[in-house]
Design an enzyme around this catalytic site. Structure first.
Site, PDB file in Angstrom:
ATOM      1  N   GLY A  48      -7.460  18.805 -19.584  1.00  9.12           N
ATOM      2  CA  GLY A  48      -8.021  17.551 -19.087  1.00  9.12           C
ATOM      3  C   GLY A  48      -7.543  17.100 -17.725  1.00  9.12           C
ATOM      4  CG  ASP A  90       0.042  28.613 -22.814  1.00 11.61           C
ATOM      5  OD1 ASP A  90      -1.153  28.622 -23.180  1.00 11.61           O
ATOM      6  OD2 ASP A  90       0.589  29.596 -22.291  1.00 11.61           O
ATOM      7  CG  ASN A 112     -12.493  21.074 -20.635  1.00 10.80           C
ATOM      8  OD1 ASN A 112     -13.577  21.330 -20.116  1.00 10.80           O
ATOM      9  ND2 ASN A 112     -11.365  21.100 -19.929  1.00 10.80           N
ATOM     10  CE1 TYR A 123     -15.210  31.178 -20.281  1.00  6.30           C
ATOM     11  CE2 TYR A 123     -17.414  31.944 -19.708  1.00  6.30           C
ATOM     12  CZ  TYR A 123     -16.487  30.924 -19.824  1.00  6.30           C
ATOM     13  OH  TYR A 123     -16.847  29.633 -19.477  1.00  6.30           O
ATOM     14  CE  LYS A 180     -16.220  28.938 -22.648  1.00 10.08           C
ATOM     15  NZ  LYS A 180     -15.614  27.619 -22.917  1.00 10.08           N
TER      16      LYS A 180
END
Length: 263
Positions: free
Chosen positions: A27, A75, A102, A167, A171
């Site tokens: 964030g 982390d 996020n 990745y 997702k």
């Protein structure tokens, strides 16, 4: 010609978010920083984690809004540390009403040279924390009568992008996890939705991946002739967090300027 949007005072208000306890991974930079500011604008109490120092960003937010977000160095690969950060946020702000997963790393890589360690590292950042943060907050949300979990995915898997298959897999997995959790947690009035950004012009993207040629090619796929900015993700996220979306769960909300088509 493209239209580049800039940050501005919001013209929208989600009154039910005022005073809400919000937890955001990653964030303090990129899209995550925009979301932190967006919730502060609504009067929410924000806790954020990331593995690099966000003190300067928090200083700026405090100077601008008179309220300092709670930054916890963490982390997210370390699940025990992440759980401890969630507890610290609850101790400071009360039970978490809105969880935003996020944080992500979109490092490019080849298929042939990728090792088991590399694969595990990617999923440990890009998918695993989403499960364990949801697991942790579920009891508190149930006790509070409900809550909202928002998982940031990406249109990269809908486009079938090459160059970072681990990745892309993560997702895609986030959307599957979102739908499974929505069914699992709906009985407790906990909503779980995914937000799928398009190519957002964060500083990381501009430093590493944006070239005139790549940008022109991507913009040619968008319906809207504009560069997506981190601020463009604020209102959709606030909507998913608020009672305005009280009847929505298990959904994948695409915010990409019109590249992919869902439904």
């Amino acid at each position: 010609m493209t239209t580049e949007l800039t940050s501005a005072t919001p013209t929208y208000t989600f009154a039910d978010l005022q005073g809400s306890s919000v937890f955001i991974t990653g964030g303090g930079s990129g899209i995550g920083a925009a979301l932190t500011e967006g919730f502060l604008q609504q009067g929410a109490k924000v806790a954020l984690v990331q593995r690099t120092d966000a003190g300067e960003f928090c200083d700026a937010m405090e100077a601008k809004y008179g309220v300092r977000p709670l930054f916890i160095l963490c982390d997210i690969i370390d699940i025990e540390a992440l759980q401890a950060a969630l507890q610290q946020a609850v101790d400071a702000h009360g039970r978490i009403k809105v969880l935003i997963n996020n944080a992500a790393v979109d490092n490019r890589h080849s298929l042939q040279d990728y090792t088991v360690t590399d694969w595990n590292q990617s999923l440990n950042v890009n998918l695993r924390p989403h499960f364990f943060t949801a697991q942790w907050v579920a009891a508190g949300m149930k006790a509070s009568g409900g809550g909202s979990i928002i998982n940031l995915s990406s249109i990269s898997y809908l486009m079938g992008n090459a160059g970072y298959p681990a990745y892309v897999a993560a997702k895609a997995g986030i959307v599957g996890l979102t739908r499974g959790l929505a069914r699992e947690l709906g009985v407790d009035n906990i909503r779980v939705n995914a937000l799928l950004p398009g190519w957002v012009m964060t500083e990381r993207q501009k430093e590493l991946w944006v070239t005139p040629e790549a940008l022109d090619e991507h913009l040619g796929k968008q319906c809207l002739n504009m560069l997506l900015q981190p601020e463009d993700m604020i209102a959709p996220t606030l909507f998913l967090a608020s009672e305005a979306s009280r009847a929505m769960t298990g959904q994948a909300l695409v915010v990409d300027g019109g590249v992919v088509v869902t439904g």
